[in-house]
Design an enzyme around this catalytic site. Structure first.
Site, PDB file in Angstrom:
ATOM      1  N   CYS A 146       0.868  -1.183  -0.273  1.00 13.64           N
ATOM      2  CA  CYS A 146       0.109  -0.097   0.071  1.00 13.64           C
ATOM      3  C   CYS A 146       0.768   1.269  -0.005  1.00 13.64           C
ATOM      4  CB  CYS A 146      -0.851  -0.062   1.146  1.00 13.64           C
ATOM      5  SG  CYS A 146      -0.204  -0.317   2.802  1.00 13.64           S
ATOM      6  N   HIS A 165      -1.858   7.040   3.360  1.00 13.34           N
ATOM      7  CA  HIS A 165      -0.064   7.139   3.152  1.00 13.34           C
ATOM      8  C   HIS A 165       0.306   8.220   2.570  1.00 13.34           C
ATOM      9  CE1 HIS A 165      -0.520   3.319   5.379  1.00 13.34           C
ATOM     10  NE2 HIS A 165       0.179   2.579   4.482  1.00 13.34           N
TER      11      HIS A 165
END
Lengths: 351, 351
Positions: free
Chosen positions: B130, B252
């Site tokens: 991710c 993120h």
């Protein structure tokens, strides 16, 4: 030999850095004969010094001009107004603002790194930006041994670096957001309003510290690059910074990549760093964090390892932005002036 | 033309990524005839799909082997156990774990970037880490036009990437810390205990995601480097990563420096990025943050500017780690299989 005690002024004494500075003067037994704290705001306030409350009124230029040394820990504007005047009047001025750092006539000093930049006839001395200080100390020996040609720095900067209002905003936002998350799930929430910072900071990170210029660099990013070049006396060093505010309270962290002119292994780099004054190095699987660095006087570094290319090291640096990044560095500059006997009591000298 | 409806298995359906995945199957009108959700833990649970509760029992290998497609959004261990078996049984397997990503026989696919890596006879397909997904999408066109030779990446990774237990730990620590800070001051506090993460995360950042190897790189740092090389088909690219957990909930963020083989100005780079599928670019003084990217299906980028050296660009990338970094990418891979008519109802084909 008893040292003559000094008249010490502090402008911005009731701010976050100011309170740390007054506490450090006491803790480090700086020879304060009389403390003259001033609040740079309009509100009447006071500071605690050696167990008693000392009033911190609004700035009084005449009172400051009679000090032996004055610490300016307020705004660029206040420093621009007071700094040159006081220095001209014979007062040693340790300025924590950005106002004079890049002035070629003003020494920009981190004592462990470039105390040699001090001059007896330059009474206005600048302390560096709190974000670059950690790297300037942590990699000083690497720069000395192998010359840093390129530096890339991503910062993780604490909210206290933006002042009390930002910290209060953070706490308010965080309390509201966490109560919404108390069931342990992670709903997508709209962003709360912000005033002191450009975006909401609770459970967020903000890649903006200061204003952007026409090339897309923020004010903080320009400061870090320019000041690192000046403190290391490396005018040709190439520096790129991404300055990011993160939801921590104190302690600025930096992820750094340094490209060196000469090969230097990570293990040799660590050996040099272990001998660097003002630095505490973590090795192996240990590393510093903002929580472990908060309240510490040392710069802390770790995760020293090979970078992307040969002749490149990656490292992680954390320093308390209110201490080594600000108040402590100012006091250490003053201590260096004492050590050189450049700073003394003007009243005693006259009388 | 009505599409045949599929039997769709989801292993880890009640986890954070699993719940997002089930919601995406519904929202994106994936042709689910029968949903077979499984909880990878022992606790009985259920998921909400098309307005009704569907039981999510413990894994049933026979039931999964009768699916047309199975999404694995659980652990490496569960994927290692189930993935190859199911693929061998003729099931398309979209695996979100790290178990097979670097297996040369397993396509590692981000559909906008390298759908060409899909093979009709390779039924086990891996989705990427991710953290690297954002950059892989955001800079795909730059790599195509000017070839990325070196990449340096500092991450700002959300706690949800470490799972529910980490998120609960974060909320608990944050609530305690904030109540201590309710007077607006910033005391130095001892660090609370942590279990799900290697250090306390509330008002902290942790430069460790995964275990360190003998060279000092963390597991996450190795994954990002290796997977970026594989997805971009750039085996010689030099990549250095500092992976850092920050106290955000989802989204993120990455501060990246890319050194290119050919000169490419920031403005040309932005023109290329504006045409990149799956990417939303912010320009000027605007930029994405984790809060603005949470819940968004697009990767978001901004702050594209010159880096430290010529032929170098700096940029800022944010993507929702539970969506594009995980559940969404898996669903998009399945949609690509549908588009190619490689994925259909095995029952209908037989009967």
């Amino acid at each position: 030999m008893p040292r003559t005690e000094l008249i010490v002024g502090v402008v911005g004494a009731t701010g976050m850095v100011g309170r740390e500075l007054v506490a450090l003067l006491e803790r480090r037994r700086f020879p304060v004969g009389e403390l003259r704290p001033f609040s740079s705001g309009r509100a009447k306030s006071s500071v605690l010094f050696r167990g008693r409350r000392v009033n911190a009124p609004g700035v009084d230029a005449a009172s400051l001009a009679a000090c032996d040394i004055v610490f300016l820990v307020s705004s660029d504007e206040v420093s621009l107004e007071l700094g040159p005047k006081l220095a001209k009047a014979g007062v040693w001025v340790i300025d924590d603002s950005a106002a004079f750092r890049m002035d070629p006539k003003v020494p920009l000093v981190i004592p462990e790194v470039n105390a040699s930049a001090l001059r007896k006839d330059r009474r206005l001395i600048a302390g560096p930006n709190c974000t670059m200080t950690g790297l300037a100390v942590a990699a000083a020996a690497l720069h000395g041994a192998a010359k840093v040609k390129e530096a890339r720095i991503a910062s993780y900067q604490a909210v206290s670096g933006a002042g009390k209002a930002a910290l209060n905003e953070f706490f308010g936002q965080a309390t509201r957001r966490l109560s919404l998350h108390s069931d342990g799930r992670a709903p997508v929430l709209s962003e709360p309003k912000s005033k002191a910072l450009p975006r909401a900071i609770a459970t967020n990170v903000i890649p903006q510290v200061g204003r952007f210029d026409e090339h897309g660099h923020s004010g903080e990013e320009r400061k870090v690059a320019a000041e690192l070049r000046k403190v290391w006396n490396a005018p040709a060093m190439k520096v790129s910074v991404t300055a990011v505010r993160v939801p921590t309270i104190r302690g600025h962290a930096l992820a750094c990549w340094l490209t060196l002119a000469k090969p230097l292994s990570a293990s040799k780099a660590m050996a040099l760093m272990k001998r660097t004054p003002g630095l505490r190095l973590s090795t192996g699987a240990d590393y510093p964090t903002p929580l472990s660095a908060a309240g510490r006087e040392h710069v802390m570094a770790g995760r020293v390892r090979a970078g992307a290319t040969s002749r490149e090291l990656a490292l992680w640096v954390v320093s308390d932005n209110l201490l080594k990044g600000a108040a402590l560095n100012s006091v250490q500059v003053a201590e260096e002036l004492l050590r050189r006997r450049w700073l003394g009591s003007r009243a005693a000298a006259r009388g």
